[in-house]
Scaffold this active site. Structure first.
Site, mmCIF file in Angstrom:
data_model
loop_
_atom_site.group_PDB
_atom_site.id
_atom_site.type_symbol
_atom_site.label_atom_id
_atom_site.label_comp_id
_atom_site.label_asym_id
_atom_site.label_seq_id
_atom_site.Cartn_x
_atom_site.Cartn_y
_atom_site.Cartn_z
ATOM 1 C CE1 TYR A 100 2.756 50.790 19.482
ATOM 2 C CE2 TYR A 100 3.437 52.008 17.539
ATOM 3 C CZ TYR A 100 2.657 51.049 18.129
ATOM 4 O OH TYR A 100 1.777 50.316 17.369
ATOM 5 C CB VAL B 228 1.234 45.010 10.317
ATOM 6 C CG1 VAL B 228 -0.146 45.396 10.814
ATOM 7 C CG2 VAL B 228 2.307 45.937 10.864
ATOM 8 C CE LYS C 187 0.102 47.790 19.562
ATOM 9 N NZ LYS C 187 0.406 47.753 18.171
ATOM 10 C CE1 TYR D 252 -3.280 44.460 14.710
ATOM 11 C CE2 TYR D 252 -3.268 42.670 13.123
ATOM 12 C CZ TYR D 252 -2.589 43.587 13.894
ATOM 13 O OH TYR D 252 -1.232 43.626 13.854
ATOM 14 C CB SER E 26 0.866 44.469 16.950
ATOM 15 O OG SER E 26 0.519 45.792 16.763
HETATM 16 N N1 GLU Z 1 4.091 49.367 14.206
HETATM 17 C C1 GLU Z 1 2.751 49.132 13.738
HETATM 18 C C2 GLU Z 1 1.914 50.373 13.865
HETATM 19 O O1 GLU Z 1 1.991 51.042 14.862
HETATM 20 C C3 GLU Z 1 2.186 48.007 14.527
HETATM 21 C C4 GLU Z 1 0.883 47.591 13.987
HETATM 22 C C5 GLU Z 1 0.613 46.148 14.170
HETATM 23 O O2 GLU Z 1 1.456 45.284 14.029
HETATM 24 O O3 GLU Z 1 -0.552 45.898 14.480
HETATM 25 O O4 GLU Z 1 1.184 50.715 13.002
#
Ligand code: GLU
Length: 303
Positions: A181, A257, A60, A239, A57
């Site tokens: 994504y 994650v 992002k 989060y 993430s």
């Molecule tokens: N690729 C992970 C998902 O979409 C990213 C989640 C993350 O790192 O927060 O679940």
């Protein structure tokens, strides 16, 4: 930094690796790395800071930066700026809020951002990789195994994308958005590359070439946009623990994650940490502990 490594040693190896993505379940849990890059370009690292990992993430923030270049403030009609208070992959708010995700740093919001990249760039993944490489030097790549593993198990993300499509908030087919994504999440880089790649957010939007030693200065975003991206990271980047993280650590940050967290200290520098054992919200346990320890030893904070 040696002090931080020693202090977090008891926490390294605790928590759980992100086993809902099968390829990530295989990552050894006992790793810990930290890298710091100051705004004048000095870099220091300790532990496993040179071992590449899946940034998940954290990507992002790069995609948001790219999407804002094409969409500007119009992006905010399709995605909000509020913390969600829900898990990063929750579907609940999307139904109530008519397919408009709370913010671009949760999965639903990042899917909208990925949709923008698919519309705005003929080869969005090449554009993203080029950008991240230019900010961080060589050594950044997509990990096909991780991407394919996530694509094979992406039912929740697919559900979010379909729901948003049904509300008219995706311009492209769900498959194209999901592919982009999942590949963006699979970007692999080490702590040093990550600290370097995020330095523009600590320097008012400007990246200074480090590895090339050319001293090149490249403006990535204007100072106002750097402040705004930092504000989103502070309120939404860790989060449904973002409040706790702001209270305990007190700097903008984004976690993934894969166990990475990158923290921005405007005017001072960037700190990238990595340790794969996650707590219940998906933040690296040793990573959060290391950042807490680092800011208390250095006094680096936005407060
Ligand atoms: N690729 C992970 C998902 O979409 C990213 C989640 C993350 O790192 O927060 O679940």
């Amino acid at each position: 930094m040696q002090q931080v490594c020693a202090d977090v040693a008891p926490v390294v190896g605790t928590g759980v690796v992100a086993d809902y993505i099968p390829a990530l379940a295989k990552v050894p849990i006992d790793r810990f790395g930290i890298a710091v890059q100051t705004t004048d370009g000095d870099m220091a690292c300790a532990g496993d800071a040179r071992e590449p990992f899946s940034i998940q993430s954290i990507a992002k923030v790069f995609t948001l930066t790219l999407a804002l270049e094409h969409r500007g403030d119009a992006l905010w009609s399709r995605v909000g700026k509020e913390p969600s208070g829900d898990p990063f992959n929750s579907l609940v708010q999307l139904e109530h809020e008519c397919g408009i995700p709370r913010n671009p740093l949760i999965n639903a919001g990042a899917l909208v951002v990925a949709d923008c990249l698919v519309s705005d760039h003929p080869r969005p993944l090449d554009t993203l990789l080029q950008r991240v490489r230019s900010l961080s030097d060589a050594g950044v790549h997509y990990d096909d195994t991780v991407a394919e593993s996530e694509l094979a198990t992406s039912d929740r993300n697919a559900s979010m994308a379909h729901l948003m499509k049904s509300f008219g908030n995706l311009e492209n087919p769900v498959k194209a958005v999901l592919d982009t994504y999942c590949y963006q999440c699979s970007l692999a880089m080490d702590c040093c590359a990550l600290a370097s790649a995020f330095s523009y957010l600590a320097s008012g939007g400007v990246h200074r070439g480090r590895a090339s030693n050319t001293g090149d200065v490249v403006r990535i975003v204007d100072p106002a946009r750097a402040r705004r991206i930092n504000a989103l990271m502070l309120t939404c980047g860790t989060y449904d623990r973002a409040g706790e993280f702001a209270y305990e650590v007190g700097v903008p940050a984004k976690s993934g994650v894969g166990g990475g967290i990158v923290a921005i200290v405007p005017g001072r520098g960037t700190v990238a940490v990595w340790s794969p054992g996650l707590g219940p919200s998906g933040n690296s346990l040793a990573g959060v502990e290391a950042l807490k320890r680092f800011v208390s030893l250095t006094g680096w904070s936005v407060f």
